[in-house]
Design a protein around this motif. Structure first.
Motif, PDB file in Angstrom:
ATOM      1  N   TRP A 204       0.840  -1.208   0.000  1.00  0.00           N
ATOM      2  CA  TRP A 204       0.000   0.000   0.000  1.00  0.00           C
ATOM      3  C   TRP A 204       0.874   1.257   0.000  1.00  0.00           C
ATOM      4  O   TRP A 204       0.614   2.204  -0.751  1.00  0.00           O
ATOM      5  N   LEU A 205       1.922   1.257   0.835  1.00  0.00           N
ATOM      6  CA  LEU A 205       2.839   2.404   0.881  1.00  0.00           C
ATOM      7  C   LEU A 205       3.566   2.579  -0.457  1.00  0.00           C
ATOM      8  O   LEU A 205       3.784   3.706  -0.906  1.00  0.00           O
ATOM      9  N   LYS A 206       3.923   1.461  -1.095  1.00  0.00           N
ATOM     10  CA  LYS A 206       4.568   1.534  -2.418  1.00  0.00           C
ATOM     11  C   LYS A 206       3.644   2.183  -3.444  1.00  0.00           C
ATOM     12  O   LYS A 206       4.075   2.994  -4.268  1.00  0.00           O
ATOM     13  N   SER A 207       2.351   1.842  -3.379  1.00  0.00           N
ATOM     14  CA  SER A 207       1.391   2.389  -4.352  1.00  0.00           C
ATOM     15  C   SER A 207       1.174   3.882  -4.155  1.00  0.00           C
ATOM     16  O   SER A 207       0.872   4.606  -5.105  1.00  0.00           O
ATOM     17  N   LYS A 208       1.320   4.358  -2.906  1.00  0.00           N
ATOM     18  CA  LYS A 208       1.111   5.783  -2.604  1.00  0.00           C
ATOM     19  C   LYS A 208       2.419   6.592  -2.679  1.00  0.00           C
ATOM     20  O   LYS A 208       2.372   7.820  -2.791  1.00  0.00           O
ATOM     21  N   ALA A 213      10.411   8.104  -2.968  1.00  0.00           N
ATOM     22  CA  ALA A 213       9.539   8.550  -1.873  1.00  0.00           C
ATOM     23  C   ALA A 213       9.243   7.433  -0.875  1.00  0.00           C
ATOM     24  O   ALA A 213       8.878   7.693   0.274  1.00  0.00           O
ATOM     25  N   LEU A 214       9.425   6.178  -1.304  1.00  0.00           N
ATOM     26  CA  LEU A 214       9.119   5.038  -0.431  1.00  0.00           C
ATOM     27  C   LEU A 214      10.009   5.026   0.809  1.00  0.00           C
ATOM     28  O   LEU A 214       9.527   4.750   1.915  1.00  0.00           O
ATOM     29  N   ASP A 215      11.302   5.309   0.652  1.00  0.00           N
ATOM     30  CA  ASP A 215      12.219   5.323   1.806  1.00  0.00           C
ATOM     31  C   ASP A 215      11.757   6.339   2.849  1.00  0.00           C
ATOM     32  O   ASP A 215      11.805   6.077   4.059  1.00  0.00           O
ATOM     33  N   ARG A 216      11.305   7.508   2.372  1.00  0.00           N
ATOM     34  CA  ARG A 216      10.816   8.546   3.275  1.00  0.00           C
ATOM     35  C   ARG A 216       9.552   8.062   4.004  1.00  0.00           C
ATOM     36  O   ARG A 216       9.397   8.273   5.215  1.00  0.00           O
ATOM     37  N   ALA A 217       8.651   7.394   3.264  1.00  0.00           N
ATOM     38  CA  ALA A 217       7.411   6.888   3.860  1.00  0.00           C
ATOM     39  C   ALA A 217       7.695   5.840   4.930  1.00  0.00           C
ATOM     40  O   ALA A 217       7.046   5.813   5.987  1.00  0.00           O
ATOM     41  N   ASN A 250       1.386   9.347   3.508  1.00  0.00           N
ATOM     42  CA  ASN A 250       2.819   9.671   3.588  1.00  0.00           C
ATOM     43  C   ASN A 250       3.580   8.720   4.518  1.00  0.00           C
ATOM     44  O   ASN A 250       4.786   8.867   4.715  1.00  0.00           O
ATOM     45  N   GLY A 251       2.878   7.735   5.090  1.00  0.00           N
ATOM     46  CA  GLY A 251       3.518   6.724   5.937  1.00  0.00           C
ATOM     47  C   GLY A 251       3.272   6.871   7.419  1.00  0.00           C
ATOM     48  O   GLY A 251       3.566   5.954   8.198  1.00  0.00           O
TER      49      GLY A 251
END
Length: 274
Positions: A204-208, A213-217, A250-251
């Protein structure tokens, strides 16, 4: 004002304030009228939802909200949760109610600032005493302030919460977020195995948050998870199942619904849920 033992005391304070601030009285009267209209709407939704499906209840709910008396009461309102925010037009088509026991109303507004494109969500709860939620969120806010003084920002989300009467009040809707329960369900093919899907949150985090940006999330998720683990443990928060834990796009992870705190946990047949 609904507590008889102190109603006279607070009534006198309120009268003295209004005599000294007639301009603010008009603003507060409008703020008092809106929850009154929402309570009537909430009572209708509660009764109707027991007899019909959600879409069949939403139709009459929207019809009521389009009436002049409702539109006038609910529009161009200074937000009781944040006086710096002006709620312009109520977006009737985007308004709905939630599936939990008290059927809270989800009311969407456009911003007063022309062309800003911002929208605000307010949840109206009728039937729950929100004083405990408000106190818990204030304590989380205090913890967050103390941590930040020490240079530790754990990305907490102490959203707004305000009781407006006897067992009713307003909660700030944190937009662009979802419950862990919904995320797991939507990422799984079978509802029965949804809770065991280990990859659901990451997918889900990858899709958003595509790409870098994933590392930040993931960092936002880790920091906020640590903060809420400590805060909910220290405050003795109970009843925190996957419907009461949410994640922002944003995580950032955050908890909602603080009906059980200071170790006042639920029990059934003598078994402690926690």
């Amino acid at each position: 004002m609904h507590v008889l033992s102190v109603a006279l005391h607070f009534g006198l304070i309120m009268e003295a304030y209004f005599r000294g601030s007639t301009h603010h009285m008009k603003v507060l009267m409008k703020q008092a009228e809106a929850p009154s209209k929402l309570k009537t709407l909430s009572d209708f939704v509660k009764v109707s939802s027991q007899k019909t499906t959600k879409p069949q209840t939403k139709g009459p709910m929207h019809w009521y909200m389009r009436q002049d008396t409702y539109l006038e009461a609910l529009s161009h309102l200074q937000s009781p949760l944040d006086p710096s925010t002006m709620l312009a037009e109520v977006c009737v088509e985007r308004c709905t109610f939630m599936d939990s026991k008290m059927k809270p109303l989800w009311i969407m507004y456009s911003s007063e600032e022309a062309g800003s494109g911002d929208s605000f969500g307010i949840i109206f709860k009728n039937g729950d005493d929100l004083h405990q939620d408000m106190l818990t969120l204030q304590m989380i806010q205090l913890m967050d302030a103390l941590w930040k003084q020490e240079g530790l920002d754990l990305r907490m989300t102490p959203y707004g919460c305000l009781p407006t009467g006897d067992c009713m009040g307003l909660i700030e809707a944190v937009q662009h977020s979802d419950t862990i329960a919904n995320i797991q369900l939507n990422q799984s093919n079978l509802a029965a195995i949804a809770a065991f899907n280990k990859d659901a949150l990451l997918n889900w985090l990858k899709s958003k948050n595509p790409g870098e940006a994933l590392d930040r999330a993931i960092e936002e998720f880790t920091l906020s998870c640590a903060g809420y683990c400590v805060a909910t443990y220290v405050l003795g928060i109970g009843d925190q199942h996957i419907d009461n834990i949410m994640i922002h796009e944003n995580g950032q992870l955050f908890h909602i619904d603080f009906g059980h705190f200071l170790g006042n946990f639920k029990t059934k047949f003598g078994i402690n849920h926690e």
